[in-house]
Design a protein around this motif. Structure first.
Motif, PDB file in Angstrom:
ATOM      1  N   ARG A 139       0.843  -1.285   0.132  1.00 31.88           N
ATOM      2  CA  ARG A 139      -0.104  -0.063  -0.072  1.00 31.88           C
ATOM      3  C   ARG A 139       0.992   1.319  -0.023  1.00 31.88           C
ATOM      4  NH1 ARG A 139      -4.503  -1.549   4.598  1.00 31.88           N
ATOM      5  NH2 ARG A 139      -5.210  -3.605   3.738  1.00 31.88           N
ATOM      6  N   SER A 140       0.489   2.400  -0.693  1.00 30.78           N
ATOM      7  CA  SER A 140       1.159   3.543  -0.771  1.00 30.78           C
ATOM      8  C   SER A 140       0.875   4.368   0.342  1.00 30.78           C
ATOM      9  CB  SER A 140       0.911   4.363  -2.147  1.00 30.78           C
ATOM     10  OG  SER A 140      -0.449   4.554  -2.215  1.00 30.78           O
ATOM     11  N   GLY A 141      -0.288   4.361   0.821  1.00 29.77           N
ATOM     12  CA  GLY A 141      -0.713   4.979   2.109  1.00 29.77           C
ATOM     13  C   GLY A 141      -0.733   6.610   1.659  1.00 29.77           C
ATOM     14  N   VAL A 142      -0.830   6.840   0.484  1.00 27.09           N
ATOM     15  CA  VAL A 142      -1.025   8.302   0.074  1.00 27.09           C
ATOM     16  C   VAL A 142      -2.421   8.579  -0.522  1.00 27.09           C
ATOM     17  CG1 VAL A 142      -0.264  10.121  -1.585  1.00 27.09           C
ATOM     18  CG2 VAL A 142       1.424   8.339  -0.926  1.00 27.09           C
ATOM     19  N   ASP A 143      -2.956   9.770   0.183  1.00 28.33           N
ATOM     20  CA  ASP A 143      -4.116  10.130   0.006  1.00 28.33           C
ATOM     21  C   ASP A 143      -4.354  10.881  -1.371  1.00 28.33           C
ATOM     22  OD1 ASP A 143      -3.397  12.635   0.442  1.00 28.33           O
ATOM     23  OD2 ASP A 143      -4.695  12.641   2.601  1.00 28.33           O
ATOM     24  N   GLU A 144      -5.579  11.436  -1.675  1.00 24.75           N
ATOM     25  CA  GLU A 144      -5.708  12.198  -3.028  1.00 24.75           C
ATOM     26  C   GLU A 144      -5.070  13.623  -3.063  1.00 24.75           C
ATOM     27  OE1 GLU A 144      -9.412  13.065  -0.396  1.00 24.75           O
ATOM     28  OE2 GLU A 144      -8.200  11.454  -0.949  1.00 24.75           O
ATOM     29  N   HIS A 145      -4.642  14.005  -1.785  1.00 23.86           N
ATOM     30  CA  HIS A 145      -3.995  15.490  -1.702  1.00 23.86           C
ATOM     31  C   HIS A 145      -2.397  15.132  -1.657  1.00 23.86           C
ATOM     32  CE1 HIS A 145      -7.766  17.183  -1.114  1.00 23.86           C
ATOM     33  NE2 HIS A 145      -8.055  16.346  -0.049  1.00 23.86           N
ATOM     34  N   GLY A 146      -2.024  13.928  -1.846  1.00 21.72           N
ATOM     35  CA  GLY A 146      -0.506  13.680  -1.836  1.00 21.72           C
ATOM     36  C   GLY A 146      -0.157  13.724  -0.462  1.00 21.72           C
ATOM     37  N   MET A 155       0.798  11.644   3.548  1.00 18.97           N
ATOM     38  CA  MET A 155       0.807  10.322   4.094  1.00 18.97           C
ATOM     39  C   MET A 155       0.613  10.481   5.676  1.00 18.97           C
ATOM     40  SD  MET A 155       4.295   8.706   2.238  1.00 18.97           S
ATOM     41  CE  MET A 155       5.010  10.141   2.458  1.00 18.97           C
ATOM     42  N   ARG A 156       0.213   9.651   6.382  1.00 17.38           N
ATOM     43  CA  ARG A 156      -0.435   9.802   7.687  1.00 17.38           C
ATOM     44  C   ARG A 156       0.758   8.764   8.757  1.00 17.38           C
ATOM     45  NH1 ARG A 156      -4.654  10.938   5.266  1.00 17.38           N
ATOM     46  NH2 ARG A 156      -6.000  12.616   6.452  1.00 17.38           N
ATOM     47  N   TYR A 157       1.306   9.312   9.519  1.00 20.76           N
ATOM     48  CA  TYR A 157       2.100   8.766  10.430  1.00 20.76           C
ATOM     49  C   TYR A 157       1.654   8.731  11.885  1.00 20.76           C
ATOM     50  CZ  TYR A 157       5.917   9.228   6.756  1.00 20.76           C
ATOM     51  OH  TYR A 157       6.680   8.899   5.670  1.00 20.76           O
ATOM     52  N   ARG A 158       1.600   7.488  12.697  1.00 22.68           N
ATOM     53  CA  ARG A 158       0.578   7.334  13.747  1.00 22.68           C
ATOM     54  C   ARG A 158       1.768   6.817  14.760  1.00 22.68           C
ATOM     55  NH1 ARG A 158      -2.536   5.751   9.458  1.00 22.68           N
ATOM     56  NH2 ARG A 158      -4.535   6.744   9.210  1.00 22.68           N
ATOM     57  N   ALA A 159       1.325   7.352  16.022  1.00 23.38           N
ATOM     58  CA  ALA A 159       1.935   6.693  17.242  1.00 23.38           C
ATOM     59  C   ALA A 159       1.128   5.531  17.539  1.00 23.38           C
ATOM     60  CB  ALA A 159       2.246   7.582  18.047  1.00 23.38           C
TER      61      ALA A 159
END
Length: 458
Positions: free
Chosen positions: A338-345, A347-351
């Motif tokens: 999965r790229s994990g990139v949304d339509e706005h370019g 990416m989400r990093y989560r703790a």
């Protein structure tokens, strides 16, 4: 004693020389050294028939246009009158005392015909850039880019909501030009947002109030300049919207490299060119340092940690929070990547929920959420580079030198009188902007390279 009344008497013969009557310091004499239209004649030759009546000399028309744009004579009808009467203008046009001045309608016929088909005005502008390169006026290391609004020849009070509301009698030259650029990224395809009004006289012009005053119809002239002596390296006409101006920046940089083999090390621009996509294009595709301010949207005002308080680890592709915990893009491997990139370019990093739940800093980090999330653009590397450059002395120099392009726009509007277009449509705006930039480069050459005085015998 009162003198006798002067009566003009016609002489049978005159010994008169235009060359002697044009002062050495006249602007046109200083410019004439840099106007060699031999290449232009060869460029236009395929567009003229080998048979039939000889046409008006194209070099004469181009020289007349140069006079008009160098000296701020906006009307072609008035230009013809001035060339007819002014000795310096006749000298520059190689007309002599008896040479006939063409009718003003000739310009319109050639502009919509041979000149536009052959793109001769673009070639004329490029000749001035080549001369600046030859004379060493171009450094080639630092460029600046900017755009300025120029009012269109359209009444701001006569607009319609959409193209379907245009009157049928307007469906000719103006509407055809508008339809021809609907798919152009510098015009109709620059944004999906429909303009509030469309001009009946010039549908391709943009209804804008970007200057903060009353809205009006306008085009944008885009300049790419070399920072050494503010030589205009390229010029582009676009609709008056930021997305189109960024497109023009890319086109001008590519064309400058293709045409002249010049590629800058750095590019100075204002916040209108700060988008992550544009910064990534400059850094990764062109290898140009972006001396462009980056607008930060991640700063928080509620007292909790902002994204700048988190440290990004490029090698491991994760963030380290102020408490020393890791924020990861994904915490497990997927059978299907999965790229994990949304339509706005982004990416989400989560703790992890466990790390945040037991952290003493949770009240200052994510008091209302079970875990902290940080957004990162896929182009964040280019943004980081722009942020680092903004802390250097070179950036301060670029920010100061970038004002040179704004001074050129002031000169364009106040001295050359191009604060409102006379020609309509995208092609008309393109022609006017090219001629004005040509005139500014010629004036630059005349100012920086004074004529060499002839040596006197000792």
């Amino acid at each position: 004693m009162m003198g006798e009344r002067t009566v003009m008497q016609e002489a049978l013969f005159y010994g008169f020389s235009l060359e002697r009557h044009v002062p050495d310091d006249h602007l046109l004499r200083r410019i004439d050294r840099f106007v060699d239209l031999t290449d232009i004649r060869e460029h236009l030759r395929p567009y003229y028939s080998e048979t039939g009546r000889p046409s008006i000399d194209p070099e004469l028309m181009i020289r007349m246009l140069l006079i008009g744009y160098c000296l701020g004579i906006r009307s072609e009808r008035r230009l013809c009158e001035e060339v007819h009467l002014n000795l310096a203008y006749r000298w520059f046009c190689r007309l002599g005392l008896e040479g006939a001045v063409p009718d003003h309608s000739t310009f319109s016929k050639n502009r919509h015909g041979r000149f536009r088909d052959s793109d001769v005005l673009r070639r004329l502008f490029e000749l001035t850039v080549e001369r600046c390169l030859l004379e060493g006026l171009v450094g080639g290391e630092g460029f600046a880019v900017d755009a300025s609004l120029i009012k269109a020849d359209a009444n701001r009070q006569r607009g319609v909501p959409g193209i379907g509301d245009l009157p049928t009698e307007a469906a000719s030259h103006a509407v055809r030009d508008y339809l021809a650029v609907l798919d152009d990224a510098a015009f109709g395809a620059a944004t999906p947002v429909e303009p509030k009004f469309i001009s009946i006289a010039d549908p391709a012009s943009r209804w804008t109030s970007a200057n903060g005053g009353p809205a009006y119809f306008a085009y944008s002239t885009n300049y790419l300049i070399d920072l050494k002596h503010a030589v205009i390296m390229d010029v582009e006409a676009t609709t008056s919207i930021r997305q189109a101006e960024v497109t023009a920046q890319r086109r001008m940089l590519e064309r400058t490299q293709d045409r002249f083999g010049v590629w800058p090390q750095r590019l100075a621009a204002d916040t209108g060119y700060r988008s992550a996509e544009n910064l990534a294009w400059l850094v990764h595709e062109r290898g140009i340092e972006p001396h462009i301010p980056v607008f930060e949207k991640s700063s928080r005002t509620d007292g909790t940690f902002s994204r700048s308080d988190f440290t990004y680890d490029h090698k491991r592709d994760l963030y380290i929070c102020p408490g020393g915990k890791q924020l990861m893009h994904y915490r497990r491997a997927f059978s299907t990547p999965r790229s994990g990139v949304d339509e706005h370019g982004l990416m989400r990093y989560r703790a992890s929920v466990a790390d945040c739940g037991s952290c003493a800093l949770k009240a200052r980090c994510c008091p209302t959420q079970p875990q902290r999330k940080v957004l990162r653009s896929i182009h964040e590397g280019a943004r980081d580079m722009a942020r680092d450059i903004a802390l250097t002395d070179a950036y301060l120099t670029s920010r100061r030198e970038r004002k040179k392009v704004e001074m050129l726009f002031a000169h364009l509007k106040r001295i050359l009188k191009l604060d409102r277009l006379r020609l309509r449509g995208p092609n008309g705006a393109k022609d006017e902007f090219l001629l004005a930039a040509t005139a500014q480069n010629l004036r630059k050459l005349a100012k920086l390279l004074p004529p060499v005085a002839p040596a006197t015998a000792g």
